[in-house]
Write an enzyme that holds these catalytic residues in place. Sequence first.
Site, PDB file in Angstrom:
ATOM      1  N   LYS A 116      -8.018 -12.295  12.236  1.00  0.00           N
ATOM      2  CA  LYS A 116      -6.758 -11.456  11.857  1.00  0.00           C
ATOM      3  C   LYS A 116      -6.962 -10.314  11.454  1.00  0.00           C
ATOM      4  CE  LYS A 116      -7.443 -13.724   7.549  1.00  0.00           C
ATOM      5  NZ  LYS A 116      -7.175 -14.867   6.721  1.00  0.00           N
ATOM      6  N   TYR A 146      -7.407  19.307  -5.384  1.00  0.00           N
ATOM      7  CA  TYR A 146      -6.307  19.131  -6.107  1.00  0.00           C
ATOM      8  C   TYR A 146      -6.219  18.935  -7.386  1.00  0.00           C
ATOM      9  CZ  TYR A 146      -4.078  18.919  -1.389  1.00  0.00           C
ATOM     10  OH  TYR A 146      -3.419  19.171  -0.105  1.00  0.00           O
TER      11      TYR A 146
HETATM   12  C1  LIG Z   1      -8.434 -15.507   6.048  1.00  0.00           C
HETATM   13  C2  LIG Z   1      -8.418 -16.798   6.272  1.00  0.00           C
HETATM   14  C3  LIG Z   1      -9.855 -17.734   6.313  1.00  0.00           C
HETATM   15  C4  LIG Z   1     -10.988 -16.957   6.484  1.00  0.00           C
HETATM   16  O1  LIG Z   1     -11.310 -16.726   4.863  1.00  0.00           O
HETATM   17  P1  LIG Z   1     -12.832 -15.872   4.562  1.00  0.00           P
HETATM   18  O2  LIG Z   1     -12.756 -15.919   3.260  1.00  0.00           O
HETATM   19  O3  LIG Z   1     -12.514 -14.428   5.044  1.00  0.00           O
HETATM   20  O4  LIG Z   1     -13.729 -16.730   5.393  1.00  0.00           O
HETATM   21  C5  LIG Z   1      -9.593 -18.994   6.357  1.00  0.00           C
HETATM   22  N1  LIG Z   1      -8.569 -19.727   6.451  1.00  0.00           N
HETATM   23  C6  LIG Z   1      -7.122 -18.958   6.218  1.00  0.00           C
HETATM   24  C7  LIG Z   1      -5.984 -19.941   6.047  1.00  0.00           C
HETATM   25  C8  LIG Z   1      -7.172 -17.587   6.073  1.00  0.00           C
HETATM   26  O5  LIG Z   1      -6.006 -16.926   6.042  1.00  0.00           O
END
Ligand SMILES: *Cc1c(COP(=O)(O)O)cnc(C)c1O
Length: 814
Positions: A483, A709
């Site tokens: 993602k 700035y």
């Molecule tokens: C993002 C996510 C993961 C992975 O989590 P990490 O801590 O990056 O390993 C697993 N399950 C769900 C539902 C997530 O949203």
Amino acid sequence: MSIPIQNIIPVIEAKATIELVDEIIENVSIDSRSQQNNNKTLFFALVGPNHDAHIYINDLIDKGVNNFVVNYIPDNINDKANFLVVDNTLFALQNFASYYRALFSFPVIGVTGSNGKTIVKEWLNFLLSPDYNIIRSPKSYNSQVGVPLSVIAINEHHNLGIFEAGISTIGEMVRLQKVIQPTIGILTNIGSAHDEGFVDISQKIKEKLKLFSDVEVLILHKNKTIEAFLKSEIKTFTWSSQDRSADVYYQKKSFDNHSVLNITYKNLCFSISIPFTDDASLENCMHCVLTMLYMGYNDEIIQSRVSELFPVEMRLKVKNGINNCTLIDDSYSSDFQSLKIALDFLEHQKQHKKRTLILSDIFQSGLSDDELYARVSQLIISYKIKRVICIGDTVVKFKHKFLNSISFQSTKDFIKAFESLDFDNETILIKGSRQFEFENIVSLLEEKTHETVLEINLNSISHNLNYFKSKLKPKTKVMVMVKAFGYGSGSYEIARLLAHHKVDYLGVAFADEGIELRKAGIDLPIMVLNPEMTSFSSMIQYNLEPEIYSIRQLKAFLKIADQKELTNYPIHVKINTGMNRLGFDTEILPELVSILKGLTSIKVKSILSHLASSDVLSHNEFTLKQISDFEKDSSFLMKELKINPIRHICNTSGISNYPEAQYDMVRLGIGLYGVSNDEDEIHLLENVGTLKSVISQIREIHEGESVGYSRRFMAEGKTKVATIPIGYADGISRAWGNGVGYVVVNNQQAPIIGSICMDMLMVDVTGINCTEGTSVIIFGKDPSVVTIAKGIKTIPYEILTSISERVKRVFYRE
Ligand SMILES: *Cc1c(COP(=O)(O)O)cnc(C)c1O
């Protein structure tokens, strides 16, 4: 190579099941993806801690491969094939290479040491190539696998070999010695790199020296410590700039951009000029000079050839090109071996329908030009290259061998014609030897963005995946979360690598992300964590599997499923066990059961929940409660619905901290990108992303002058200030400015001074050796995203995913 399979059986001490007796082996492969696999291939099914190439055997049989070296014969083989069963397929590969190497009797230079191996090898290749047909390790193929593969590429036309050997622990060098069988040895140096594999420096020295157990001569920097470990029968040929008892003694003078070395050897005194000033390059150069002296070259030839030495680029790089092209930049070498490697690499990148190869003359293939270009033409056909652009006198003569070819005598001619060539939406492999200066072609084709890039090391991603797989039970499946643009690292390229590693699932947050992956040709199952109801229809079109977390959302999905007359469409049921984000609460489960019972339009493929605090060990009790609630709720659903779905609850830190909760699958996220909360674990992972930029301008300011700035930095004395073209719009938080954070310039920390601007930031480089144009590391190994996250009180996830899409991603393999 042309060896009957029957002759190979005793060489690797295999138990053989031979179904096809008359097979002749002409090439060897360990890579299931290679387009060079065919009915003359002997495929070695290598097994790593977590990687098992036996899973590719049926795919390979379908592609026509008949001969396999295996640890075991897999079940359900599709068709007839020969299996040579051995205890260890890697050792078998090495034994085969060793047997093959012994068929040739020309001189072979073996190079090892902590640094400089590849450069010495590449330089020697350049220096000696006017007089020899050289076979050398491609790129930095120097491992237990890379060395045998390099040696197996020898053919009858070669008359000199140069191979490098790299080891990480004891026992490895003896095996590489048997494969390389060097006659001339070069020890570049012994530094502290890779020390973890050895108890102490003397063990490391002893191990490295095993490469030279049988050489005529060992070339090295004069060093008493190392010589003390050498067996007396080994003849050495040494150099030094301090110790006059060395065989070759030199004194150096450094200038702006070159050095002059005054060399004394026996009665001979001569000077050479090389276009480098740093010590490492001088050291590498001296190894080359001694090799040439040993091989009988005179000072004039040495002088003229070393004056043309060049920096060595070892990586294949993928870049975004103009007009939506993808470039594979291999513009610094053009031997036949590395052409094959580059074509395999191309096969793994984003797939455009059209593929173009820009190719210069190829040198030192060991083959006649006729045979060489006939082979190149075969490669071009098997890799479905649509267009070949030939540049150079020799390759142009053979252009009729390539289906659709355009030719130019020189790179300059190509550049003149550039506008008419129409590059659009295609993959372009740029492969040329140095003197053709194809970097000029790359810079024409490269998409012009600013100088900031996020480099992604694909090898490290594989390493990290394998690390986490090693923590799993053999049957546990892996879903990798890609993602948010692969946690900022790029989605497609990473998904493609994961597909090769045969992970079981990909997870994305929104349907759009999944659709992008499908459009780019990823066909792994994909779960969508937060499917919006408006996207259900396109999700179904692209075969994306929704996470179902509420009755309202389920009903909406079922309505569409009915309209489309779906059957058994996979869905994933999310249970809320304490995260309180998405998911069914326990009380709702009976209602869920009443809806799902007997439905044929959908199928509950998996049941999942999410841990809220798997990384915080003080919340251990809470997490265990989540796990036991998950156990209860999922068991209830399974019993009531009479189903046996995949269950999963662990994210990255869940894998590390709650191994008992692996269930049938885990969801790996941040760990893939080399990040962990655990101090110990961090060292076992490899850094994946390095955010780099360059210095745009340097100025000196004086006491009382301010920077940026609101004048938030005031100089207390003379200060050297460098401006770097990256700012908060690129994702660098303002909280990291004003002395909180730093960048790294030439291995030194340069504090960020003043406020970070939208597109720029300023750092204090007082006392650091740098100029305008010097490269700067914003994050990578140091500072790591973990360090930055701590410094500005956030989490590494936010740092990684904040890097704006306007920052160019460059993917590479070592
Ligand atoms: C993002 C996510 C993961 C992975 O989590 P990490 O801590 O990056 O390993 C697993 N399950 C769900 C539902 C997530 O949203």
